[in-house]
Design a protein around this motif. Structure first.
Motif, PDB file in Angstrom:
ATOM      1  N   TYR A  76      16.778 -76.928-129.287  1.00 43.64           N
ATOM      2  CA  TYR A  76      15.564 -77.539-129.200  1.00 43.64           C
ATOM      3  C   TYR A  76      15.987 -79.050-128.372  1.00 43.64           C
ATOM      4  N   PHE A  77      15.566 -80.126-128.946  1.00 48.10           N
ATOM      5  CA  PHE A  77      16.151 -81.327-128.537  1.00 48.10           C
ATOM      6  C   PHE A  77      16.965 -82.136-129.645  1.00 48.10           C
ATOM      7  N   ALA A  78      18.222 -81.848-129.380  1.00 47.74           N
ATOM      8  CA  ALA A  78      19.179 -82.280-130.454  1.00 47.74           C
ATOM      9  C   ALA A  78      18.947 -83.782-130.756  1.00 47.74           C
ATOM     10  N   ASP A 135       2.836 -90.159-136.622  1.00 43.15           N
ATOM     11  CA  ASP A 135       3.975 -89.241-137.158  1.00 43.15           C
ATOM     12  C   ASP A 135       4.660 -88.434-136.057  1.00 43.15           C
ATOM     13  N   THR A 136       3.958 -87.771-135.290  1.00 43.67           N
ATOM     14  CA  THR A 136       4.462 -86.770-134.285  1.00 43.67           C
ATOM     15  C   THR A 136       3.962 -86.995-132.936  1.00 43.67           C
ATOM     16  N   ALA A 137       4.571 -86.464-131.958  1.00 44.93           N
ATOM     17  CA  ALA A 137       3.885 -86.402-130.445  1.00 44.93           C
ATOM     18  C   ALA A 137       2.662 -85.399-130.684  1.00 44.93           C
ATOM     19  N   SER A 138       2.758 -84.560-131.254  1.00 43.60           N
ATOM     20  CA  SER A 138       1.390 -83.630-131.683  1.00 43.60           C
ATOM     21  C   SER A 138       0.193 -84.272-132.070  1.00 43.60           C
ATOM     22  N   THR A 139       0.565 -85.076-132.940  1.00 43.53           N
ATOM     23  CA  THR A 139      -0.572 -86.152-133.357  1.00 43.53           C
ATOM     24  C   THR A 139      -1.218 -86.943-132.193  1.00 43.53           C
ATOM     25  N   ALA A 163       3.820 -77.527-119.732  1.00 40.64           N
ATOM     26  CA  ALA A 163       3.604 -78.748-121.033  1.00 40.64           C
ATOM     27  C   ALA A 163       4.005 -78.377-122.188  1.00 40.64           C
ATOM     28  N   HIS A 164       4.213 -79.011-123.152  1.00 41.76           N
ATOM     29  CA  HIS A 164       4.304 -78.797-124.631  1.00 41.76           C
ATOM     30  C   HIS A 164       3.175 -77.945-125.140  1.00 41.76           C
ATOM     31  N   SER A 165       3.473 -77.145-126.034  1.00 39.31           N
ATOM     32  CA  SER A 165       2.392 -76.287-126.683  1.00 39.31           C
ATOM     33  C   SER A 165       1.492 -77.452-127.527  1.00 39.31           C
ATOM     34  N   SER A 166       1.898 -78.657-127.986  1.00 38.78           N
ATOM     35  CA  SER A 166       1.066 -79.432-128.751  1.00 38.78           C
ATOM     36  C   SER A 166      -0.322 -79.623-127.981  1.00 38.78           C
ATOM     37  N   VAL A 167      -0.204 -79.570-126.581  1.00 42.38           N
ATOM     38  CA  VAL A 167      -1.403 -79.940-125.722  1.00 42.38           C
ATOM     39  C   VAL A 167      -2.381 -78.775-125.941  1.00 42.38           C
ATOM     40  N   VAL A 204       6.455 -86.147-118.486  1.00 41.87           N
ATOM     41  CA  VAL A 204       7.929 -86.628-118.062  1.00 41.87           C
ATOM     42  C   VAL A 204       8.967 -86.197-119.108  1.00 41.87           C
ATOM     43  N   GLY A 205       9.738 -85.136-118.658  1.00 47.01           N
ATOM     44  CA  GLY A 205      10.729 -84.422-119.280  1.00 47.01           C
ATOM     45  C   GLY A 205      10.178 -83.393-120.018  1.00 47.01           C
ATOM     46  N   THR A 206       9.991 -82.192-119.598  1.00 43.49           N
ATOM     47  CA  THR A 206       9.276 -80.967-120.201  1.00 43.49           C
ATOM     48  C   THR A 206      10.503 -80.507-121.184  1.00 43.49           C
ATOM     49  N   THR A 207       9.760 -79.822-122.245  1.00 39.31           N
ATOM     50  CA  THR A 207      10.620 -79.413-123.482  1.00 39.31           C
ATOM     51  C   THR A 207      11.675 -78.371-122.917  1.00 39.31           C
ATOM     52  N   SER A 208      11.229 -77.357-122.023  1.00 42.86           N
ATOM     53  CA  SER A 208      11.858 -76.097-121.524  1.00 42.86           C
ATOM     54  C   SER A 208      13.045 -77.080-120.569  1.00 42.86           C
ATOM     55  N   VAL A 231       0.457 -89.189-120.706  1.00 45.34           N
ATOM     56  CA  VAL A 231       1.362 -88.875-120.299  1.00 45.34           C
ATOM     57  C   VAL A 231       2.309 -88.783-121.478  1.00 45.34           C
ATOM     58  N   ASP A 232       2.906 -87.400-121.380  1.00 47.45           N
ATOM     59  CA  ASP A 232       3.809 -86.989-122.692  1.00 47.45           C
ATOM     60  C   ASP A 232       5.280 -87.016-122.087  1.00 47.45           C
ATOM     61  N   ALA A 233       5.755 -88.137-122.653  1.00 42.58           N
ATOM     62  CA  ALA A 233       7.235 -88.479-122.545  1.00 42.58           C
ATOM     63  C   ALA A 233       7.929 -88.656-123.771  1.00 42.58           C
ATOM     64  N   ALA A 234       7.656 -87.631-124.589  1.00 41.54           N
ATOM     65  CA  ALA A 234       8.004 -87.496-126.132  1.00 41.54           C
ATOM     66  C   ALA A 234       9.458 -87.519-126.132  1.00 41.54           C
ATOM     67  N   TYR A 235      10.275 -86.855-125.323  1.00 38.33           N
ATOM     68  CA  TYR A 235      11.660 -87.013-125.181  1.00 38.33           C
ATOM     69  C   TYR A 235      12.412 -87.830-124.073  1.00 38.33           C
ATOM     70  N   VAL A 260       5.750 -91.760-126.569  1.00 37.24           N
ATOM     71  CA  VAL A 260       7.639 -91.529-126.563  1.00 37.24           C
ATOM     72  C   VAL A 260       7.959 -91.330-128.136  1.00 37.24           C
ATOM     73  N   ASN A 261       8.732 -90.615-128.420  1.00 34.50           N
ATOM     74  CA  ASN A 261       9.153 -90.194-129.655  1.00 34.50           C
ATOM     75  C   ASN A 261      10.275 -90.837-130.054  1.00 34.50           C
ATOM     76  N   PRO A 262      10.508 -92.035-130.700  1.00 40.56           N
ATOM     77  CA  PRO A 262      11.863 -92.526-131.031  1.00 40.56           C
ATOM     78  C   PRO A 262      12.569 -91.446-131.997  1.00 40.56           C
ATOM     79  N   HIS A 263      12.183 -90.524-132.666  1.00 36.88           N
ATOM     80  CA  HIS A 263      12.782 -89.792-133.582  1.00 36.88           C
ATOM     81  C   HIS A 263      13.327 -88.596-132.661  1.00 36.88           C
ATOM     82  N   LYS A 264      13.008 -88.493-131.419  1.00 37.26           N
ATOM     83  CA  LYS A 264      13.754 -87.411-130.687  1.00 37.26           C
ATOM     84  C   LYS A 264      14.923 -88.172-129.867  1.00 37.26           C
ATOM     85  N   TRP A 265      14.838 -89.453-129.368  1.00 38.12           N
ATOM     86  CA  TRP A 265      16.272 -89.946-128.537  1.00 38.12           C
ATOM     87  C   TRP A 265      16.363 -91.455-128.815  1.00 38.12           C
TER      88      TRP A 265
HETATM   89  C1  LIG Z   1       7.605 -82.871-124.309  1.00 31.99           C
HETATM   90  C2  LIG Z   1       7.237 -82.718-125.801  1.00 31.99           C
HETATM   91  N1  LIG Z   1       6.125 -82.963-126.188  1.00 31.99           N
HETATM   92  C3  LIG Z   1       5.892 -83.071-127.450  1.00 31.99           C
HETATM   93  C4  LIG Z   1       6.633 -82.424-128.608  1.00 31.99           C
HETATM   94  C5  LIG Z   1       6.262 -82.248-129.808  1.00 31.99           C
HETATM   95  O1  LIG Z   1       6.746 -83.140-130.645  1.00 31.99           O
HETATM   96  P1  LIG Z   1       6.363 -83.463-132.022  1.00 31.99           P
HETATM   97  O2  LIG Z   1       7.332 -82.430-132.913  1.00 31.99           O
HETATM   98  O3  LIG Z   1       6.802 -84.927-132.462  1.00 31.99           O
HETATM   99  O4  LIG Z   1       5.202 -83.103-132.403  1.00 31.99           O
HETATM  100  C6  LIG Z   1       8.031 -82.066-127.971  1.00 31.99           C
HETATM  101  C7  LIG Z   1       8.763 -81.233-128.959  1.00 31.99           C
HETATM  102  O5  LIG Z   1      10.145 -81.051-128.639  1.00 31.99           O
HETATM  103  C8  LIG Z   1       8.324 -82.226-126.700  1.00 31.99           C
HETATM  104  O6  LIG Z   1       9.357 -81.839-126.046  1.00 31.99           O
END
Ligand SMILES: Cc1ncc(COP(=O)(O)O)c(C=O)c1O
Length: 426
Positions: A76-78, A135-139, A163-167, A204-208, A231-235, A260-265
């Motif tokens: 995933y993202f370590a 809590d999360t990028a999904s929210t 794009a991430h499935s959260s969208v 910015v920074g797709t999951t895959s 803009v989803d720059a979660a990672y 942007v998710n500090p719990h990712k990086w």
């Molecule tokens: C680009 C991107 N957006 C959103 C998410 C979802 O993050 P979260 O688990 O914080 O909802 C991820 C998860 O890896 C991600 O890579």
């Protein structure tokens, strides 16, 4: 035993766990249902000592864990839950602030605004943006879609096929129509109609693949058509603390909202997602609903007016702890090392004619495959993961099975990278 003694024992447990996690199998070596079968079906009638909980952590829970703190967790993202972040969580739980509004926790409200603004400065984002913690990028993305719909009065979301499935999930939960736009060289194309679009989501920074969408162009087109740009720059957004990674920030200053998710990086334990908006008043309008029992004489901030939740955790405490105990310099050093380690792995792949990089190495992510069938690649990953030595994940590119190796743990060394390569070749 007292809280203090139990607390020392718990910290000892946590410290030992961090010291020895590298010796454990990364992927849990259990079958589905194995832990459930060992857990009592009903709760205890009599009180038990906390020591019994710690004992069960060792005997029951630990063997059923996939170790996200392991140096050879590459799936995933370590991530890393750093020590100051862990202690910040402890203090947050101990003080149990429920920040409904300013009066319910002036400390949580004001510290959150300040530390989110610290991160804004560290990432080189514009002045004047309003940021808060979800809590999360999904929210965060769900909240952005809600704001976009509120402001535009429209009901369509457009994002890249990558794009991430959260969208998609956010759009589905809101009953919005989602249009997925094809990508060329992994970047979202921009030639789509916009007249009924509420929100364009650029990643910015797709999951895959950690690929980057053309944010500037998407922003210009979205705004010309009256749409919102999220803009989803979660990672990848965390990497903007390094000047040399700011190329991927091009156009982000035009965003209406950004996650942007500090719990990712940024070395924070789950969970901490930062959501900024450049249109705070309209954003707030989408969420503000103050029932009588929450009215107070102070005319001040309630961060609950910027998102779905009313009761808010004291997440800023762990962010504050990490920013202070690392300092920006050390955070940059950690990220640069992760990117360097990913490069070491990418070179091993590139230099071996039996393997190929399927996407350019970006940030701390390498996407690759062995030059054999999809089935053989899949079996290879499954065997490697079952070995317990490394943990990788996969994705698909143009229908083909591809392997992802993401570096994100502070304990990962170059020897771990070589071990991953060795396991895959073995
Ligand atoms: C680009 C991107 N957006 C959103 C998410 C979802 O993050 P979260 O688990 O914080 O909802 C991820 C998860 O890896 C991600 O890579």
């Amino acid at each position: 035993m007292t809280f203090r003694d139990d607390g020392y024992a718990a910290i000892d447990w946590a410290a030992r766990s961090l010291e020895t996690v590298g010796e454990l199998p990364v992927l849990a070596q259990v079958e589905p249902g194995e832990l459930s079968a060992k857990l009592p079906a009903s709760p205890p009638e009599e009180a038990e000592p906390f020591a019994a909980v710690l004992r069960d952590m060792d005997e029951l829970i630990l063997p059923a864990m996939t170790h996200w703190q392991h140096p050879r967790f590459f799936a995933y993202f370590a991530v890393t839950a750093s020590e100051p972040g862990i202690l910040g969580e402890l203090l947050a739980a101990a003080t149990n602030q429920v920040a409904l509004h300013w009066r319910a926790s002036p400390a949580s409200t004001e510290l959150e605004l300040r530390v989110v603004d610290w991160v804004r400065q560290l990432l080189g984002l514009p002045d004047g943006w309003h940021g808060h913690i979800e809590d999360t990028a999904s929210t965060s993305t769900l909240a952005a879609l809600i704001a976009a719909r509120h402001v535009t009065g429209r009901n369509v979301v457009v994002c890249s096929e990558h794009a991430h499935s959260s969208v998609e999930k956010g759009a589905r939960m809101l009953g919005m129509e989602l249009r997925k736009q094809p990508a060329v060289e992994l970047a979202m194309t921009t030639d789509f109609p916009l007249d009924d679009v509420a929100c364009v989501v650029a990643t910015v920074g797709t999951t895959s693949f950690a690929s980057v969408d053309p944010v500037r162009e998407l922003a210009a087109r979205a705004h010309a058509a009256g749409a919102w740009l999220h803009v989803d720059a979660a990672y990848a957004g965390s990497a903007w603390i390094c000047e040399e990674e700011r190329w991927s920030q091009d156009g982000v200053e035009l965003a209406d909202s950004l996650v942007v998710n500090p719990h990712k990086w940024l070395m924070l334990p789950m969970d901490c997602s930062l959501l900024w908006t450049s249109r705070p008043d309209e954003f707030r309008e989408a969420f503000s609903l103050v029932p009588e029992y929450l009215r107070t004489p102070e005319d001040v901030y309630a961060l609950s007016e910027y998102g779905p939740a009313l009761g808010r955790r004291f997440r800023s405490l762990k962010l504050w702890a990490v920013l202070r105990c690392y300092g920006a310099e050390q955070l940059r050093a950690v990220q640069r090392e992760h990117i360097r380690l990913a490069r070491v792995f990418a070179r091993l792949v590139e230099d071996d004619p039996g393997w190929e990089l399927v996407a350019p190495q970006r940030l701390s992510l390498v996407v690759f495959r062995k030059n054999v069938s999809d089935e053989e690649n899949e079996q290879l990953v499954e065997r490697a993961n079952r070995s317990g030595e490394i943990f990788l994940s996969h994705t698909k590119l143009d229908g083909r099975y591809v392997i992802r190796l993401a570096v994100g743990n502070t304990r990962t060394t170059e020897a771990d990278i070589h071990q991953a390569w060795e396991v895959l070749n073995r």
